[in-house]
Design a protein around this motif. Structure first.
Motif, PDB file in Angstrom:
ATOM      1  N   TYR A  95       1.018  -1.131   0.105  1.00  0.00           N
ATOM      2  CA  TYR A  95       0.260  -0.398   0.272  1.00  0.00           C
ATOM      3  C   TYR A  95       0.641   1.743  -0.249  1.00  0.00           C
ATOM      4  O   TYR A  95       0.946   2.494  -0.807  1.00  0.00           O
ATOM      5  CB  TYR A  95      -0.981  -0.488   0.862  1.00  0.00           C
ATOM      6  N   GLU A  98       1.714   1.664  -3.789  1.00  0.00           N
ATOM      7  CA  GLU A  98       1.317   2.225  -4.329  1.00  0.00           C
ATOM      8  C   GLU A  98       0.908   3.898  -3.938  1.00  0.00           C
ATOM      9  O   GLU A  98       0.721   4.631  -4.772  1.00  0.00           O
ATOM     10  CB  GLU A  98       0.253   1.460  -4.362  1.00  0.00           C
ATOM     11  N   ARG A  99       0.672   3.985  -2.573  1.00  0.00           N
ATOM     12  CA  ARG A  99       0.732   5.520  -2.226  1.00  0.00           C
ATOM     13  C   ARG A  99       1.794   6.277  -2.822  1.00  0.00           C
ATOM     14  O   ARG A  99       1.216   7.519  -3.821  1.00  0.00           O
ATOM     15  CB  ARG A  99       0.505   5.827  -0.956  1.00  0.00           C
ATOM     16  N   SER A 128      -5.978   6.752   2.978  1.00  0.00           N
ATOM     17  CA  SER A 128      -6.367   6.655   2.133  1.00  0.00           C
ATOM     18  C   SER A 128      -7.222   6.240   1.034  1.00  0.00           C
ATOM     19  O   SER A 128      -7.777   6.504   0.060  1.00  0.00           O
ATOM     20  CB  SER A 128      -7.115   4.913   2.872  1.00  0.00           C
ATOM     21  N   SER A 129      -8.873   6.989   1.967  1.00  0.00           N
ATOM     22  CA  SER A 129      -9.641   7.961   0.982  1.00  0.00           C
ATOM     23  C   SER A 129      -9.076   8.472  -0.489  1.00  0.00           C
ATOM     24  O   SER A 129      -9.414   9.078  -1.616  1.00  0.00           O
ATOM     25  CB  SER A 129     -11.030   7.990   1.877  1.00  0.00           C
ATOM     26  N   PHE A 132      -6.853   6.880  -2.954  1.00  0.00           N
ATOM     27  CA  PHE A 132      -8.178   6.299  -4.069  1.00  0.00           C
ATOM     28  C   PHE A 132      -8.655   7.427  -4.517  1.00  0.00           C
ATOM     29  O   PHE A 132      -8.694   7.347  -6.030  1.00  0.00           O
ATOM     30  CB  PHE A 132      -8.889   5.472  -3.487  1.00  0.00           C
ATOM     31  N   ARG A 133      -9.134   7.923  -4.192  1.00  0.00           N
ATOM     32  CA  ARG A 133      -9.557   9.250  -5.254  1.00  0.00           C
ATOM     33  C   ARG A 133      -8.437   9.911  -6.322  1.00  0.00           C
ATOM     34  O   ARG A 133      -8.991  10.330  -7.846  1.00  0.00           O
ATOM     35  CB  ARG A 133     -10.613  10.293  -4.821  1.00  0.00           C
ATOM     36  N   GLN A 135      -6.179   8.338  -7.312  1.00  0.00           N
ATOM     37  CA  GLN A 135      -5.735   7.503  -8.270  1.00  0.00           C
ATOM     38  C   GLN A 135      -6.965   7.391  -9.702  1.00  0.00           C
ATOM     39  O   GLN A 135      -6.854   7.427 -10.958  1.00  0.00           O
ATOM     40  CB  GLN A 135      -5.738   6.224  -7.589  1.00  0.00           C
TER      41      GLN A 135
END
Length: 164
Positions: A95, A98-99, A128-129, A132-133, A135
């Motif tokens: 994670y 990836e972040r 994390s939210s 993901f946004r 991304q």
């Protein structure tokens, strides 16, 4: 957008401490775990000397941080042989990497003069939210080529780019 109330504001350090209380990992521990994950992807293990070299720190500093990550059950360490990720360490390390890639791609998209440095400075404070946004935004721009072109044209026309 939600407006925070007056009592929800903190200093930068206050937000860092608040996040640290919610997470077991400090930004420094995240950096170490991310680099250990990178090294383990290359060779299935990491060594203190290679870790300290990649992070530009002393081997004694790397050794202390590895001990803390072992205490958190994210690593196993057979001195002087090898550092290995536990299952939880692997998931968390994946994670974190990836972040890092997502944030660096975002900074590259908007034309940051130094996306790597800016990524290293801000990646630890994003939830994390939000990652993901970002991304989703990146994937949207990549799949809609005209959007990327329009963004670059808009930035240029409105002087959002650095003078050359």
């Amino acid at each position: 957008m939600n407006k925070p109330t007056d009592n929800e504001f903190y200093t930068v350090r206050g937000y860092q401490l608040k996040k640290q209380n919610e997470s077991r990992l400090t930004p420094a521990l995240e950096d170490y775990l991310e680099m250990i994950y990178r090294l383990c992807k290359e060779e299935n293990y990491a060594r203190i000397n290679k870790l300290s070299e990649r992070l530009n720190v002393r081997p004694s500093s790397a050794s202390k941080m590895v001990s803390r990550l072992v205490d958190l059950r994210l690593l196993t360490y057979d001195r002087p042989d090898s550092i290995r990720l536990t299952e939880e360490g692997t998931v968390t390390g994946a994670y974190l990497l990836e972040r890092h890639h997502i944030v660096e791609q975002f900074f590259s998209l908007i034309g940051s003069p130094n996306p790597l440095e800016e990524t290293e400075l801000v990646e630890h404070v994003l939830c994390s939210s939000t990652v993901f946004r970002i991304q989703a935004l990146l994937e949207f721009v990549q799949k809609s080529e005209d959007i990327g072109q329009k963004l670059r044209a808009f930035m240029k026309a409105n002087h959002f780019t650095m003078p050359e």
